[in-house]
Design a protein around this motif. Sequence first.
Motif, PDB file in Angstrom:
ATOM      1  N   ALA A  41     -11.782  39.173  38.026  1.00  0.00           N
ATOM      2  CA  ALA A  41     -11.788  40.605  38.347  1.00  0.00           C
ATOM      3  C   ALA A  41     -11.095  40.914  39.674  1.00  0.00           C
ATOM      4  CB  ALA A  41     -13.225  41.119  38.377  1.00  0.00           C
ATOM      5  N   ASN A  42     -11.195  40.027  40.653  1.00  0.00           N
ATOM      6  CA  ASN A  42     -10.561  40.256  41.956  1.00  0.00           C
ATOM      7  C   ASN A  42      -9.123  39.770  42.020  1.00  0.00           C
ATOM      8  OD1 ASN A  42     -12.796  41.491  43.074  1.00  0.00           O
ATOM      9  ND2 ASN A  42     -13.654  39.569  43.805  1.00  0.00           N
ATOM     10  N   GLY A  43      -8.593  39.284  40.913  1.00  0.00           N
ATOM     11  CA  GLY A  43      -7.217  38.806  40.879  1.00  0.00           C
ATOM     12  C   GLY A  43      -7.139  37.289  40.971  1.00  0.00           C
ATOM     13  N   LEU A  44      -5.932  36.802  40.783  1.00  0.00           N
ATOM     14  CA  LEU A  44      -5.685  35.364  40.762  1.00  0.00           C
ATOM     15  C   LEU A  44      -4.446  35.049  41.577  1.00  0.00           C
ATOM     16  CD1 LEU A  44      -6.315  32.542  39.469  1.00  0.00           C
ATOM     17  CD2 LEU A  44      -4.739  33.205  37.646  1.00  0.00           C
ATOM     18  N   LEU A  45      -4.535  34.002  42.377  1.00  0.00           N
ATOM     19  CA  LEU A  45      -3.391  33.500  43.133  1.00  0.00           C
ATOM     20  C   LEU A  45      -3.186  32.043  42.741  1.00  0.00           C
ATOM     21  CD1 LEU A  45      -4.364  34.844  46.661  1.00  0.00           C
ATOM     22  CD2 LEU A  45      -2.744  35.857  45.052  1.00  0.00           C
ATOM     23  N   ILE A  46      -1.948  31.688  42.422  1.00  0.00           N
ATOM     24  CA  ILE A  46      -1.617  30.293  42.143  1.00  0.00           C
ATOM     25  C   ILE A  46      -0.513  29.880  43.109  1.00  0.00           C
ATOM     26  CG2 ILE A  46      -0.851  28.601  40.450  1.00  0.00           C
ATOM     27  CD1 ILE A  46      -1.802  30.516  38.243  1.00  0.00           C
ATOM     28  N   LEU A  47      -0.824  28.934  43.985  1.00  0.00           N
ATOM     29  CA  LEU A  47       0.162  28.421  44.937  1.00  0.00           C
ATOM     30  C   LEU A  47       0.973  27.335  44.259  1.00  0.00           C
ATOM     31  CD1 LEU A  47       1.380  28.170  47.784  1.00  0.00           C
ATOM     32  CD2 LEU A  47      -0.475  26.575  48.320  1.00  0.00           C
ATOM     33  N   ARG A  48       2.279  27.499  44.252  1.00  0.00           N
ATOM     34  CA  ARG A  48       3.207  26.493  43.746  1.00  0.00           C
ATOM     35  C   ARG A  48       3.871  25.830  44.952  1.00  0.00           C
ATOM     36  NH1 ARG A  48       1.355  26.194  38.720  1.00  0.00           N
ATOM     37  NH2 ARG A  48       1.338  28.222  37.711  1.00  0.00           N
ATOM     38  N   ASP A  49       3.998  24.496  44.895  1.00  0.00           N
ATOM     39  CA  ASP A  49       4.529  23.747  46.038  1.00  0.00           C
ATOM     40  C   ASP A  49       5.944  24.163  46.420  1.00  0.00           C
ATOM     41  OD1 ASP A  49       2.129  22.469  46.037  1.00  0.00           O
ATOM     42  OD2 ASP A  49       2.908  20.513  45.491  1.00  0.00           O
ATOM     43  N   GLY A  50       6.745  24.555  45.460  1.00  0.00           N
ATOM     44  CA  GLY A  50       8.076  25.059  45.768  1.00  0.00           C
ATOM     45  C   GLY A  50       9.086  23.972  46.085  1.00  0.00           C
ATOM     46  N   GLU A  51      10.064  24.353  46.866  1.00  0.00           N
ATOM     47  CA  GLU A  51      11.246  23.530  47.121  1.00  0.00           C
ATOM     48  C   GLU A  51      11.495  23.409  48.620  1.00  0.00           C
ATOM     49  OE1 GLU A  51      14.428  21.287  46.174  1.00  0.00           O
ATOM     50  OE2 GLU A  51      13.101  22.171  44.671  1.00  0.00           O
ATOM     51  N   PRO A  52      11.613  22.171  49.139  1.00  0.00           N
ATOM     52  CA  PRO A  52      11.862  22.024  50.576  1.00  0.00           C
ATOM     53  C   PRO A  52      13.286  22.396  50.985  1.00  0.00           C
ATOM     54  CG  PRO A  52      11.814  19.876  49.542  1.00  0.00           C
ATOM     55  CD  PRO A  52      11.435  20.884  48.488  1.00  0.00           C
ATOM     56  N   GLY A  53      14.224  22.341  50.072  1.00  0.00           N
ATOM     57  CA  GLY A  53      15.611  22.643  50.421  1.00  0.00           C
ATOM     58  C   GLY A  53      16.239  21.546  51.252  1.00  0.00           C
ATOM     59  N   ASP A  54      17.465  21.761  51.650  1.00  0.00           N
ATOM     60  CA  ASP A  54      18.188  20.804  52.488  1.00  0.00           C
ATOM     61  C   ASP A  54      17.862  21.082  53.951  1.00  0.00           C
ATOM     62  OD1 ASP A  54      19.456  19.579  50.312  1.00  0.00           O
ATOM     63  OD2 ASP A  54      21.042  21.090  50.311  1.00  0.00           O
ATOM     64  N   PRO A  55      17.402  20.075  54.682  1.00  0.00           N
ATOM     65  CA  PRO A  55      17.034  20.313  56.085  1.00  0.00           C
ATOM     66  C   PRO A  55      18.255  20.359  56.999  1.00  0.00           C
ATOM     67  CG  PRO A  55      16.768  18.007  55.569  1.00  0.00           C
ATOM     68  CD  PRO A  55      17.161  18.694  54.280  1.00  0.00           C
ATOM     69  N   GLU A  56      18.088  21.049  58.108  1.00  0.00           N
ATOM     70  CA  GLU A  56      19.013  20.927  59.221  1.00  0.00           C
ATOM     71  C   GLU A  56      18.588  19.667  59.952  1.00  0.00           C
ATOM     72  OE1 GLU A  56      21.605  22.966  60.170  1.00  0.00           O
ATOM     73  OE2 GLU A  56      21.261  24.114  58.330  1.00  0.00           O
ATOM     74  N   VAL A  57      19.543  18.894  60.463  1.00  0.00           N
ATOM     75  CA  VAL A  57      19.209  17.628  61.118  1.00  0.00           C
ATOM     76  C   VAL A  57      19.724  17.645  62.546  1.00  0.00           C
ATOM     77  CG1 VAL A  57      19.494  15.120  61.033  1.00  0.00           C
ATOM     78  CG2 VAL A  57      19.363  16.425  58.902  1.00  0.00           C
ATOM     79  N   THR A  58      18.854  17.268  63.473  1.00  0.00           N
ATOM     80  CA  THR A  58      19.289  17.009  64.844  1.00  0.00           C
ATOM     81  C   THR A  58      19.153  15.508  65.071  1.00  0.00           C
ATOM     82  OG1 THR A  58      17.070  17.492  65.692  1.00  0.00           O
ATOM     83  CG2 THR A  58      18.669  19.279  65.756  1.00  0.00           C
ATOM     84  N   LEU A  59      20.039  14.952  65.888  1.00  0.00           N
ATOM     85  CA  LEU A  59      20.109  13.503  66.017  1.00  0.00           C
ATOM     86  C   LEU A  59      19.424  12.927  67.246  1.00  0.00           C
ATOM     87  CD1 LEU A  59      23.766  13.002  64.782  1.00  0.00           C
ATOM     88  CD2 LEU A  59      21.642  12.704  63.503  1.00  0.00           C
TER      89      LEU A  59
END
Length: 139
Positions: free
Chosen positions: A35-53
């Motif tokens: 009755a109060n609604g439903l939320l489903i969290l999906r892990d999703g996609e990390p994407g390509d990171p920016e890298v510092t060396l």
Amino acid sequence: MPTIRETILTALHARLSALSATALRGEVLPERIPANGLLILRDGEPGDPEVTLSPLAYHYQHRAEIEAIVQGATRDLAFDTLTASIGAALTADRTLGGLCDWVEAEAPRPVDLPIDGAASLKAAVIPVVLHFSTAEPLS
């Protein structure tokens, strides 16, 4: 020991679980919408990171998704209330207790879904961008 990514997603799920709607993580859509609604969290996609060396660091903008679903005669108001509560929960602490640099939700694109013999559903996917850094892409 869980990875940084898993720790952040667990914290996000805990934040959603504090709301009045039922919050699940990675589950299939149940037959009945609470009755109060439903939320489903999906892990999703990390994407390509920016890298510092120096020092080596991977900077992610991980896109998780929250499926927000309500049902009933007052679904427009219920959906608005639910999405506003998600926004308030995220803006209350945009670092999830210091676990990430920034948490930012994007606007939902709601749709009405007719159900045979029942009240229609109103649902949307709400993308949530989790900004964080790690020294190892698998940690």
